[in-house]
Design a protein around this motif. Sequence first.
Motif, PDB file in Angstrom:
ATOM      1  N   LEU A  92       0.603  -5.030   3.113  1.00 33.66           N
ATOM      2  CA  LEU A  92       1.912  -3.909   4.188  1.00 33.66           C
ATOM      3  C   LEU A  92       2.034  -3.190   3.735  1.00 33.66           C
ATOM      4  N   PRO A  93       2.731  -2.474   2.694  1.00 31.27           N
ATOM      5  CA  PRO A  93       3.190  -1.935   2.538  1.00 31.27           C
ATOM      6  C   PRO A  93       2.949  -0.627   1.960  1.00 31.27           C
ATOM      7  N   SER A  94       1.681  -0.983   1.660  1.00 32.52           N
ATOM      8  CA  SER A  94       0.482  -0.059   1.259  1.00 32.52           C
ATOM      9  C   SER A  94      -0.135   0.912   2.674  1.00 32.52           C
ATOM     10  N   LEU A  95      -0.292   0.484   4.192  1.00 27.03           N
ATOM     11  CA  LEU A  95      -0.579   0.408   4.958  1.00 27.03           C
ATOM     12  C   LEU A  95       0.594   1.059   5.945  1.00 27.03           C
ATOM     13  N   VAL A  96       1.216   1.065   6.033  1.00 25.97           N
ATOM     14  CA  VAL A  96       2.607   1.884   5.825  1.00 25.97           C
ATOM     15  C   VAL A  96       3.171   3.078   5.559  1.00 25.97           C
ATOM     16  N   GLN A  97       3.040   3.074   4.322  1.00 26.36           N
ATOM     17  CA  GLN A  97       3.164   4.024   3.304  1.00 26.36           C
ATOM     18  C   GLN A  97       2.258   5.242   3.993  1.00 26.36           C
ATOM     19  N   SER A  98       0.608   4.780   4.257  1.00 27.39           N
ATOM     20  CA  SER A  98      -0.213   5.442   4.821  1.00 27.39           C
ATOM     21  C   SER A  98      -0.470   6.266   6.000  1.00 27.39           C
ATOM     22  N   LEU A  99       0.915   5.161   6.840  1.00 26.84           N
ATOM     23  CA  LEU A  99       0.788   5.701   8.487  1.00 26.84           C
ATOM     24  C   LEU A  99       0.541   6.979   8.870  1.00 26.84           C
TER      25      LEU A  99
END
Length: 514
Positions: A92-99
């Motif tokens: 989840l953290p990597s997904l959120v950062q790339s949004l």
Amino acid sequence: RSMSCFLFLTTIDAPNITLYHKSRMQFVQTVADLATEPRNIQVLQNAGVMSMLRALLLDVNPSIQQTAALTLGRLADHSDDLATVVVEENILPSLVQSLALQNRFYKKAAAFVLRAVAKHSPELSQAVVACGGVDALVSCLDDFDPGVKEAAAWALGSIAQHNASLCQSVVDAGAVPLLVLCLLEPEMALKRITASTLSEICKHTPELAQTVVDNGAISHLAQMIFNPDAKLKRQVFSALCQVSKHSEGLAEIVIEANIFPAALACLQDPDKYVKKNVVTLMREIVKHSLALSEMIVACGAIGVVIDYLGHCQGSLRLPGIMLLGYVAAHSENLAMAVILSKGVHQLALCLAEEHESHIKAAIAWSIGQIGHHTPEHAKAVATCDLLTKLLELYVDASSSEDLQAKSKKALKTILQKCTYLLGLEPLLYDVPTTILKHVVGQISKVLPHDSQARRLFVTSGGLKRLQEIEAEPGSPLQEHIDTINNSYPEEIVRYYSPNYSQVLLEQLEHYEPA
């Protein structure tokens, strides 16, 4: 060593690099296709694809990143166990950062993953909140692309649905004003999802509903009830329901948006859930006060709701059944309006046709609200043979506790007003003492003052049955029996007593002819 490395690199030509890219793309696309079939999910999980997909989220090829995110969403959407794996793999953290950095296709895929994780439970939703997912999704609501807005709104709704605390996180992130603006977008899918998310926000507390109201959502929602799209109207009426249910003040705000009587026309909509949500909205409004009930009744709601009950089945009937009960509860005039509109007859049909205990319990409750006002109201219930039906539900061992309790309460409250002898007499047979004393008590109020009723009570077998009742001396039941017996000549009471024939035989034995 440098020369060796150089010679090795020279062997990696363009075709090999192209093959490497194609292989990665082929792999992630194959997994994405397999993830659409539930039977493949366990195999994919056992193969350890989660960690592989996590690595592909950082791939240099945007198409591979997007497909990897889409696949993760499909896997997480399948079950809460797989959604938990997504959280535990720290994806989840990597997904959120790339949004905030990626293109619109990746944003939609990433929002899908967050939604697929959050929808399963409050705990998984909290994991999305903890990694900054809500703020990232709210920023997507301001994106130029309507598809990104739709994906973000849907994910926020999945978070807000669980409880007031998670919903407050969505509100505190500034989602509501942007969601209201999304209602104004031309894309129908975005309107539907936004209305649904606003409904999820409103449902928890009056304060959250007030936040939506304060941001001007009601006027926009009110305009959408005329939209021909059935799925949109479902969500619009659902949102208005969730606002109205909390307090009289919020219900008044909905009415002031000129929803009625226009909303009643939607009861002719071919979509059954549009009709159900319209009736539910009226139920949530009328329950608050007499004034609001009179306002809805004045629009002609009772007749159309009774007609609606005659054209649907099962849980679709529930809001209409309860609406009639709420309306009738406020005053005897409104209860009589329900009776005159054939509402009691329709409830009797519903009771005969429905099999679910919770629906029968709602019908029993509504019947009680209609019949408890005056003898006229009680007679309307009794003439439809509903007193015996309520008794059957109360004594039936297969009835749920709630159904038995509501049937008993309705029966008692109606009996306290009922003076209709033909409706009371059937309840003299095979009835618990707790109910019998009320039945006999009401009969004792009628017979001393009505000679025709006294005659009918004898010819119908009521007086004979009364003498067969074994009551404890001095009990209220015995007092009621004595009151009735005192309304007749002593010879008639003796004639219908159980031992009268034996007394006559004893007299015959001692009789000496002249």
